[in-house]
Design an enzyme around this catalytic site. Structure first.
Site, PDB file in Angstrom:
ATOM      1  N   LYS A 184      -5.739   2.424 -69.837  1.00  0.00           N
ATOM      2  CA  LYS A 184      -7.050   1.812 -70.040  1.00  0.00           C
ATOM      3  C   LYS A 184      -7.487   1.184 -68.720  1.00  0.00           C
ATOM      4  O   LYS A 184      -6.660   0.619 -67.998  1.00  0.00           O
ATOM      5  CB  LYS A 184      -6.939   0.747 -71.138  1.00  0.00           C
ATOM      6  CG  LYS A 184      -8.254   0.140 -71.591  1.00  0.00           C
ATOM      7  CD  LYS A 184      -7.997  -0.823 -72.765  1.00  0.00           C
ATOM      8  CE  LYS A 184      -9.275  -1.434 -73.308  1.00  0.00           C
ATOM      9  NZ  LYS A 184      -9.022  -2.319 -74.463  1.00  0.00           N
ATOM     10  N   SER A 202     -11.875  -1.356 -78.395  1.00  0.00           N
ATOM     11  CA  SER A 202     -12.353  -1.006 -77.083  1.00  0.00           C
ATOM     12  C   SER A 202     -11.496   0.029 -76.341  1.00  0.00           C
ATOM     13  O   SER A 202     -11.962   0.629 -75.377  1.00  0.00           O
ATOM     14  CB  SER A 202     -12.432  -2.279 -76.235  1.00  0.00           C
ATOM     15  OG  SER A 202     -11.134  -2.830 -76.053  1.00  0.00           O
ATOM     16  N   SER A 262      -8.327  -3.728 -80.766  1.00  0.00           N
ATOM     17  CA  SER A 262      -8.774  -2.731 -79.795  1.00  0.00           C
ATOM     18  C   SER A 262      -7.804  -1.594 -79.509  1.00  0.00           C
ATOM     19  O   SER A 262      -8.172  -0.600 -78.882  1.00  0.00           O
ATOM     20  CB  SER A 262      -9.139  -3.409 -78.469  1.00  0.00           C
ATOM     21  OG  SER A 262     -10.420  -3.994 -78.581  1.00  0.00           O
TER      22      SER A 262
END
Ligand SMILES: [Zn+2]
Lengths: 486, 476
Positions: A79, A154, A178
């Protein structure tokens, strides 16, 4: 089967048996990215040359018997909120579009020590704020199961890349769901470990007391392998737990006989879709049939978890994101009149709408005169949530429930109503507030063919029980083998 | 009307730990801009603080030395505000649970003893430094000071005059130096004070409205700022106005303070617990250990000097007012037991020269042993007191041992009786009037003749011998 379709442990076996090399595997993944990226759009940065060079180097050491980690030569991606020395780390924000960190996060170093191959950096909601990846400044990642739908967020890029074979595994971060929500939406395994288990050093902070890094993988075995690599005490992170960390692969037993499982009735009540509810109840039946005792119980504080979460998370975020001021690094407005104007213009132009909304919420909650009514009250709710979980864990080995009320929604469907988007987090935020581990495993599909994720919640530092229960579920079902057609 | 001034001080002292409070960068003063920093103290995305344990120990020492209660549980908080010298846009400090609280120190002004309460001592980090470029329109930032550990010592509003304020800061400085937790170099900004001040009609119980003046970094500026602000507030009230609660900037060059623009001071710092750090939990036993290991404090040392060396209270007070001075004294005394002489030399010539040359005690260019040697030379009669004063000046110039200076420059006392008889004869011959005066009973003339003889020998003559020979010659 193509190499990119395999799990880390399957690829590791091929490498060991000299049936595939790290270079071949990396090439397969890079090709897959090239073929599918225009549809899925998981990546913000692809490190093609670096990945191939590293694969060659690792393979050479595998050949000499030096690189022995089960993750040696396994291509993965991160990420884009984990700092990578020399590689852009944008957090999905215009603010950090050109930010190249001078240092690497602890998890990045740990994976490098295991000789995993970094393929690139993955898309995310700006500063990890959002549940659909629509808040990324750069692109909208698509759900590989239905390109008109969101991958969740996310860590949307982290889930979509693993689901679509663009990465063997990935790391995401989970502040209120997330990792788990996109894992559920994309049909992969996702783990948010206990707070303090994985070092946050080098993870660009959203909400410091809630953030936790964790793996997204194709199955529970891979999840255990990655946990072995990334967990551990880090003296660079004061909140990192200084405990004896287990070998998580030892937990991979096909046995839940005699285990006590609780499921909160508040998680199967109002607002949940019938498909999700049915899949969760089916999973409960599976556990029952395998000899576990399952029992409904009540977590009455659940309805206060969302407001408490958004107050704590936004308050911390308002302070954590204050450093993006245009002075030292990152975006600076081209035109400004004085210092105050420099701050205003830079932050108005550099941040997206959702980030600004949360900074304002958090600033308000911490303001003098409102602190007691909001922030302090949220901390009190936090204490009660912890107590309710403690009470539950005095009876149950782990807790089971849905991850999300619905399956993946369409792009644009919820962008107009932030509150509705926040309610998506109803089953996940409590786990962060209480600092508990949460594991999501695929447990079915809805009528549209979209994956559903089962959430297992454990006692603090008891990831092993979750892995064992998840592994047992996998061994007795076929859901983890579902792959989308792209 | 008669007014009373009420003052509370917030003193910031930089701790002299080797590394910064949350990273391993050096705390050394100076250094090229932005060379004493790293991703942590410059607030890069993703970095985390780790509390330097020495900072806690130093602050606890300061708390114990000022009679504070040490908290077994305290925490750190974020103080949020935007400024370019603050890279994280928050300062990590302590808000409601400081490390030390409820202490005091004793001061003395014009013979009057007084106890000043200390509300709290907490730890926090320093900010960087802005440099306004003279040639460009831009401003540059130097982050070297970012993350240097500070303690903030907050006093009760117990201070009633500029003299008391000065005595309080002096005592505090001495204590911090004695326990070696801060260099207290005011010229480098490692000790600075914020003054909270209000006035009220004498006898009134309620406090008046207070103002705050920030970052005063010399005793002189503290005294002047207090005096000027007291007068300003009195004038304001006398002329029918009211004192406005505000932060004022003291301009030491002009000797006046200015109200800061309200925008600059209208801060809501939005304090909240620092989530990246864990609470500071101290064990009773550890606190006790630190307490036992505390060195002798100024007050105890002063009492010892009176008892052990028989020094007058005033002298003992001066000598112990600075650790470096007291150490210098004791070092000299350890090499020469003429305590009274050592004390007199330090209180007299040494302090005078330091003042003239604008030097600190640690800038004395020779070891204390050399002062002991100098006194030894006088006591043995090798040099006279007059010569000794000259030798002392030379020691400041060259840093040389007085024994070497005396030898090199041939300054030993002349005790050769034959040679001195010749000198005396010469003086008597050239001063017949004085000889006549002496013989007619004017004792004063004798002194004059001794002086002339000493002058002739450039002070090197043994004065007792000169006296004796002169008497003999005059009797002849
Ligand atoms: Zn540093």
């Amino acid at each position: 089967m193509e190499l990119y379709e395999l799990t880390a442990h399957e690829l590791s076996d091929l490498i060991k048996d000299k049936k595939a090399s790290a270079v071949e595997i990396t090439e397969s993944l890079l090709n897959r990215i090239e073929e599918t990226e225009n549809k899925v759009e998981s990546y913000l940065t692809v490190c093609k040359e670096e990945a191939l060079a590293k694969a060659k180097e690792v393979q050479a050491r595998i050949d000499k018997g030096e690189a022995k980690s089960p993750l040696a030569g396994i291509p993965m991606a991160l990420k884009d909120n984990m700092c990578t020395e020399g590689i852009a780390t944008t957090c999905g924000s215009k603010m950090l579009e050109n930010f190249i960190p001078p240092y690497s996060a602890t998890v990045v170093k740990k994976l490098a020590e295991e000789d995993a191959i970094l393929l690139g950096k993955l898309n995310m909601d700006e500063f990890a704020m959002g549940g659909s990846n629509e808040n990324s400044y750069f692109k909208k990642t698509k759900n590989p199961w239905d390109l008109e739908r969101v991958p969740g967020g996310s860590s949307g890029g982290s889930a979509a890349s693993v689901a679509s074979g663009q990465a063997v595994f990935s790391l995401g971060s989970d502040t209120g769901g997330s990792i788990r929500q996109p894992a559920a939406f994309c049909g992969v395994v996702g783990m948010k470990p206990t707070y303090g288990t994985v070092s946050r050093f080098g993870l660009v902070a959203f909400a410091s007391s809630l953030d936790q890094i964790g793996p997204l993988t194709k199955d529970v075995t891979d999840c255990a392998l990655v946990l072995n690599a990334i967990t551990g005490h880090d003296k660079m992170d004061s909140t990192s737990a200084d405990i004896q960390y287990p070998d998580y692969t030892k937990a991979l037993l096909n046995d839940v006989k005699g285990m006590k499982i609780g499921y909160p009735k508040e998680y199967l009540g109002k607002g949940i879709s019938e498909d999700v509810k049915k899949a969760v109840l089916d999973a409960i039946d599976t556990y029952k049939s395998l000899g576990a005792e399952c029992e409904e119980f009540s977590l009455p504080i659940t309805e206060y978890a969302i407001p408490a979460y958004y107050l704590i998370a936004c308050a911390e975020a308002s302070s954590n994101l204050a450093r993006y001021d245009g002075i030292k690094y990152g975006y600076r407005a081209a035109k400004y009149t004085d210092l105050l104007d420099l701050y205003k213009q830079t932050r108005s132009e550099g941040f997206g709408a959702e980030v600004k909304r949360r900074i304002m919420l958090g600033t308000y909650a911490l303001s003098s005169g409102y602190y007691d009514a909001y922030y302090k009250k949220a901390l009190q709710v936090r204490t009660i949530i912890k107590q309710e979980f403690d009470k539950a864990f005095s009876k149950y080995d782990f807790i089971i429930g849905p991850t999300t009320p619905t399956t993946a929604f369409k792009l644009g469907e919820k962008t107009a109503n932030p509150l509705e988007m926040y309610l998506e987090d109803i089953y996940t935020v409590s786990v962060n507030i209480a600092g508990l581990p949460g594991l999501v495993v695929p447990c079915g599909k809805d009528s549209k063919g979209l994956p559903i994720g089962l959430q297992l919640i454990g006692k603090p530092f008891d990831e092993s029980t979750l892995l064992r229960a998840g592994y047992t579920f996998e061994q007795n079902t076929e859901y983890h083998k579902m792959r989308p057609q792209i | 009307m008669e007014y009373e001034v009420v003052i509370g001080l917030e003193v910031h002292a930089e701790l002299s730990t080797k590394s910064k409070i949350y990273c391993s960068c050096t705390t050394e003063f100076g250094g090229e801009e932005n060379t004493h920093c790293c991703p942590i103290c410059t607030g890069m995305p993703g970095v985390l603080p780790v509390l330097n344990k020495n900072v806690v120990e130093y602050a606890v020492k300061a708390g114990l030395a000022t009679n504070c209660t040490i908290a077994e549980f305290s925490k750190q908080d974020r103080k949020n505000y935007f400024y370019p010298d603050l890279p994280k846009a928050y300062q990590t400090s302590q808000y409601d649970l400081p490390l030390c609280k409820e202490g005091y120190i004793d001061i003395e002004v014009e013979g009057e003893k007084k106890r000043i309460g200390i509300t709290r001592i907490h730890i926090e980090e320093d900010a960087g430094k802005l440099m306004h470029d003279e040639w460009e329109t831009g401003t540059l930032v130097d982050y070297n000071r970012c993350g240097v550990p500070l303690i903030e010592i907050v006093s009760e509003p117990d201070i009633r005059s500029a003299e008391e304020a000065k005595a309080y800061v002096e005592n505090l400085k001495a204590i911090l130096e004695y326990i070696e937790v801060s260099d207290c170099k005011m010229q480098e900004g490692s000790l600075r004070a914020d003054v909270n001040l209000s006035v009220r009609p004498k006898g009134q119980k309620e406090f008046g409205t207070r103002t705050e003046m920030k970052n005063l970094n010399s005793f002189r500026s503290i005294v002047r700022a207090v005096e000027a602000e007291t007068q300003r507030q009195i004038n304001e009230i006398e002329s029918g106005g009211v004192v406005v609660q505000e932060t004022r900037r003291w301009d030491d060059n002009k000797g006046v303070s200015y109200a800061m623009r309200s925008k600059e001071e209208a801060h809501d710092y939005r304090y909240f617990p620092e989530p990246d750090l864990v609470p500071i939990v101290l064990e009773k036993e550890w606190i006790e250990k630190v307490k036992e290991a505390l060195p002798e404090l100024p007050d105890a040392r002063r009492k010892r000097y009176i008892a052990e060396f028989g020094l007058p209270e005033y002298d003992a007070g001066i000598l112990t007012s600075s650790k470096r001075l007291a150490d210098f004294f004791e070092e000299a005394v350890s090499k020469n037991s003429n305590t009274k002489a050592v004390s007199n030399w330090i209180m007299g010539d040494l302090m005078r020269i330091l003042k003239e040359k604008n030097l600190e005690v640690d800038q004395i260019p020779f070891p204390a042993e050399y002062l002991a040697n100098l006194i030894g030379l006088i006591d043995k009669g090798t040099i006279s007191g007059t010569i000794a004063k000259k030798v002392f000046e030379k020691m400041f110039d060259s840093g040389k041992d007085p024994q070497v200076i005396v030898k090199e420059e041939g300054l030993e006392v002349v005790s050769d009786e034959g040679a001195l008889v010749e000198v005396v004869k010469k003086i008597l011959e050239s001063n017949p009037q004085s000889v006549a005066d002496y013989k007619s009973g004017k004792e004063k003339a004798f002194g004059f003749l001794v002086g002339q003889a000493m002058k002739e020998t450039r002070g090197k003559a043994n004065p007792q011998l000169i006296n004796k020979i002169l008497k003999e010659e005059l009797e002849k």
